[in-house]
Scaffold this active site. Structure first.
Site, mmCIF file in Angstrom:
data_model
loop_
_atom_site.group_PDB
_atom_site.id
_atom_site.type_symbol
_atom_site.label_atom_id
_atom_site.label_comp_id
_atom_site.label_asym_id
_atom_site.label_seq_id
_atom_site.Cartn_x
_atom_site.Cartn_y
_atom_site.Cartn_z
ATOM 1 N N ARG A 1 -32.200 -80.429 -19.791
ATOM 2 C CA ARG A 1 -33.464 -79.719 -20.008
ATOM 3 C C ARG A 1 -34.301 -80.042 -20.894
ATOM 4 N NH1 ARG A 1 -33.230 -76.269 -15.748
ATOM 5 N NH2 ARG A 1 -32.136 -77.023 -13.689
ATOM 6 N N ARG B 1 -39.279 -74.269 -19.420
ATOM 7 C CA ARG B 1 -39.923 -73.225 -19.641
ATOM 8 C C ARG B 1 -39.865 -72.790 -21.275
ATOM 9 N NH1 ARG B 1 -37.353 -70.929 -14.467
ATOM 10 N NH2 ARG B 1 -36.780 -72.279 -14.956
ATOM 11 N N ARG C 1 -47.391 -76.582 -16.064
ATOM 12 C CA ARG C 1 -47.148 -76.070 -14.578
ATOM 13 C C ARG C 1 -48.264 -75.147 -13.509
ATOM 14 N NH1 ARG C 1 -41.405 -72.222 -12.999
ATOM 15 N NH2 ARG C 1 -43.313 -70.964 -14.251
ATOM 16 N N ASP D 1 -36.428 -83.674 -11.012
ATOM 17 C CA ASP D 1 -35.366 -82.551 -9.755
ATOM 18 C C ASP D 1 -34.200 -83.552 -8.874
ATOM 19 O OD1 ASP D 1 -35.007 -79.825 -10.046
ATOM 20 O OD2 ASP D 1 -33.877 -79.966 -8.601
ATOM 21 N N TYR E 1 -25.872 -77.631 -2.606
ATOM 22 C CA TYR E 1 -27.286 -76.733 -2.261
ATOM 23 C C TYR E 1 -27.326 -77.284 -0.442
ATOM 24 C CZ TYR E 1 -27.690 -76.495 -7.453
ATOM 25 O OH TYR E 1 -27.815 -75.569 -8.889
HETATM 26 O O1 CP3 Z 1 -33.557 -82.328 -18.716
HETATM 27 C C1 CP3 Z 1 -34.720 -82.703 -18.063
HETATM 28 O O2 CP3 Z 1 -35.649 -82.171 -18.792
HETATM 29 C C2 CP3 Z 1 -34.709 -83.516 -16.901
HETATM 30 C C3 CP3 Z 1 -35.782 -82.095 -15.539
HETATM 31 C C4 CP3 Z 1 -34.495 -81.540 -15.221
HETATM 32 C C5 CP3 Z 1 -34.778 -80.679 -14.325
HETATM 33 N N1 CP3 Z 1 -34.380 -80.289 -13.165
HETATM 34 C C6 CP3 Z 1 -36.052 -79.661 -14.145
HETATM 35 C C7 CP3 Z 1 -36.394 -78.685 -13.307
HETATM 36 C C8 CP3 Z 1 -33.170 -82.801 -14.377
HETATM 37 C C9 CP3 Z 1 -32.614 -82.963 -14.988
HETATM 38 C C10 CP3 Z 1 -33.040 -81.449 -13.455
HETATM 39 C C11 CP3 Z 1 -31.794 -81.264 -13.009
HETATM 40 C C12 CP3 Z 1 -31.173 -80.356 -12.640
HETATM 41 N N2 CP3 Z 1 -32.099 -79.361 -11.206
HETATM 42 C C13 CP3 Z 1 -29.833 -79.902 -11.559
HETATM 43 C C14 CP3 Z 1 -28.737 -80.467 -12.427
HETATM 44 C C15 CP3 Z 1 -28.845 -80.190 -14.180
HETATM 45 C C16 CP3 Z 1 -28.053 -79.354 -14.320
HETATM 46 O O3 CP3 Z 1 -28.665 -78.002 -14.986
HETATM 47 O O4 CP3 Z 1 -26.649 -78.922 -13.902
HETATM 48 C C17 CP3 Z 1 -30.036 -79.209 -10.690
HETATM 49 C C18 CP3 Z 1 -28.272 -77.831 -10.472
HETATM 50 C C19 CP3 Z 1 -31.080 -78.467 -10.097
HETATM 51 C C20 CP3 Z 1 -31.410 -77.482 -9.566
HETATM 52 C C21 CP3 Z 1 -32.493 -76.845 -10.080
HETATM 53 N N3 CP3 Z 1 -33.852 -76.716 -10.058
HETATM 54 C C22 CP3 Z 1 -32.118 -75.731 -10.040
HETATM 55 C C23 CP3 Z 1 -31.075 -74.227 -9.476
HETATM 56 C C24 CP3 Z 1 -33.434 -74.484 -10.240
HETATM 57 C C25 CP3 Z 1 -33.779 -73.625 -10.558
HETATM 58 C C26 CP3 Z 1 -33.497 -73.022 -12.422
HETATM 59 C C27 CP3 Z 1 -34.263 -71.433 -13.018
HETATM 60 O O5 CP3 Z 1 -34.014 -71.542 -13.748
HETATM 61 O O6 CP3 Z 1 -35.408 -71.164 -11.986
HETATM 62 C C28 CP3 Z 1 -34.731 -76.188 -10.155
HETATM 63 C C29 CP3 Z 1 -35.354 -76.417 -10.720
HETATM 64 C C30 CP3 Z 1 -35.976 -76.481 -12.316
HETATM 65 N N4 CP3 Z 1 -36.028 -78.074 -12.045
HETATM 66 C C31 CP3 Z 1 -36.818 -76.558 -13.156
HETATM 67 C C32 CP3 Z 1 -36.872 -77.111 -13.963
HETATM 68 C C33 CP3 Z 1 -37.982 -77.690 -16.137
HETATM 69 C C34 CP3 Z 1 -37.833 -75.474 -13.500
HETATM 70 C C35 CP3 Z 1 -38.922 -75.307 -12.023
HETATM 71 C C36 CP3 Z 1 -40.031 -73.979 -12.902
HETATM 72 O O7 CP3 Z 1 -40.055 -74.689 -14.255
HETATM 73 O O8 CP3 Z 1 -39.657 -73.009 -12.956
#
Ligand code: CP3
Length: 357
Positions: free
Chosen positions: A27, A31, A40, A77, A154
């Protein structure tokens, strides 16, 4: 195709000699960076950011401008696949993901399409191509997907979950239905990751974020089996280069031998795992990625450096280690902290590789 200027990450995944231990952060685009929040906002919302290849490329590159990272990861994602299957993904403000049409019964599973990566998911492939070109061979690009089990959590729960009651009910009451769903997801992931590889991803990683909630026997049947199917279906060599695949089960420390036996190139480790023990168990078969607690980044520079030294020492001399956090970076860390981390990894790791070059 441009030659890679920094291939430390790919070499370490293949346990080939390197000059220093490579590092990237799960990640890493997110943010905690003010420039991410600005981009964003420009896109409107998170999925619009993922769908805009220029802006997805911009946020992918943002952490690389700040830190000397050894790899870029596609900005997207894991939930793009269920979205492309028609489940209706949305992210409510500060709420996490939600599906309008979760999977409930046999009809839902039977009707699920397997998305064509160059149709419904073409925006992801366009992002891969755009990022690959923009990187211009500076560092490798990592493609990724969720594991079938993690995607299914999910899709069945309808969003994030703490107790996983709906999917566990399906697992024990209707196991055949869950297996059908997981099998479709595994086929979809193979197509999706192979398309990313053709579009420019030079390594791929499978995120099994929720494999650790499964019972011991169930992990093999409901998560690992389908990741194994993915590993078997992936393009392993492309344009004259090995394409390494990393499997990451959060909470999977008990199952490293079984994971390594899938034929993957590397395992991602969370912070509950002792890196020295993990290397003794599976280091002859796979490279290891990880694994400091992401909360270490709340500490001051001296404490971060101490953690780096300890982690490098745990792994020991030689190649086969990709430094990373044990899970995604927290959104409220100071953007100075990753700099201390990345620089310390590069500085302190050199003598562990002194005999290799
Ligand atoms: O690593 C990176 O920089 C690449 C981007 C990436 C994102 N999601 C961007 C993202 C990657 C590799 C993921 C994978 C992901 N997404 C996983 C598996 C990785 C892990 O953490 O185990 C999972 C379970 C998800 C599902 C998901 N996407 C959730 C639960 C959420 C909300 C989380 C939150 O903190 O709000 C997301 C959204 C998401 N994906 C964000 C980002 C940067 C936050 C969205 C935002 O900008 O508000």
């Amino acid at each position: 195709m441009s030659a890679l200027k920094n291939d430390r990450y790919l070499r370490a995944l293949l346990r080939q000699p390197v000059d220093m231990t490579p590092i990237w952060m799960m990640r890493q685009a997110g943010r905690y960076l003010s420039e991410y929040k600005a981009t964003r906002a420009e896109a409107g919302d998170f999925m619009s950011l993922c769908r805009n290849q220029e802006l997805a490329c911009e946020v992918t590159l943002q952490p690389l401008r700040r830190y000397a990272l050894d790899a870029a990861i596609l900005f997207s994602d894991i939930l793009t696949i269920p979205d492309a299957m028609g489940l209706g993904l949305s992210f409510g403000a500060g709420e996490g993901p939600k599906f309008a049409k979760p999977i409930e019964n046999q009809r839902d599973v039977t009707n699920l399409p397997i998305p064509d990566p160059e149709q419904e998911l073409q925006y992801v492939m366009n992002a891969v191509r755009t990022i690959y070109n923009a990187l211009d061979g500076s560092v490798p690009l990592i493609g990724f997907s969720g594991s079938p089990w993690t995607l299914a959590t999910y899709m069945v729960e309808g969003g994030s979950s703490k107790a996983f009651t709906k999917i566990k009910k399906m697992l024990y009451a209707e196991p055949h239905l869950l297996h059908q769903l997981l099998d479709k997801l595994a086929d979809s992931v193979v197509l999706y990751l192979n398309a990313q590889i053709k579009a420019g991803a030079q390594a791929v990683m499978v995120f099994d974020t929720w494999g650790g909630v499964l019972a011991h026997r169930d992990y093999r049947d409901f998560s690992l089996q389908y990741m194994h199917k993915i590993v078997d279906g992936l393009i392993r060599d492309y344009r004259g280069r090995r394409v390494p695949v990393t499997l990451f089960t959060k909470g999977g420390g008990l199952w490293l031998e079984a994971m390594a036996a899938t034929g993957c190139d590397a395992l991602g480790l969370d912070w509950t795992v002792d890196l020295a023990q993990a290397r003794a168990r599976v280091g002859h078969k796979v490279a290891l990625q990880g694994n400091i607690d992401p909360s270490v980044l709340y500490a001051d520079q001296a404490r971060i450096e101490q953690e780096v030294q300890q982690t490098l020492q745990d792994f020991g001399a030689g190649s086969g280690h990709v430094f990373n956090l044990g899970h995604g970076i927290h959104q409220d860390v100071s953007p100075d902290s990753p700099k201390y981390l990345v620089d310390a990894v590069h500085r302190f790791s050199q003598h562990y590789h002194a005999t290799e070059k």
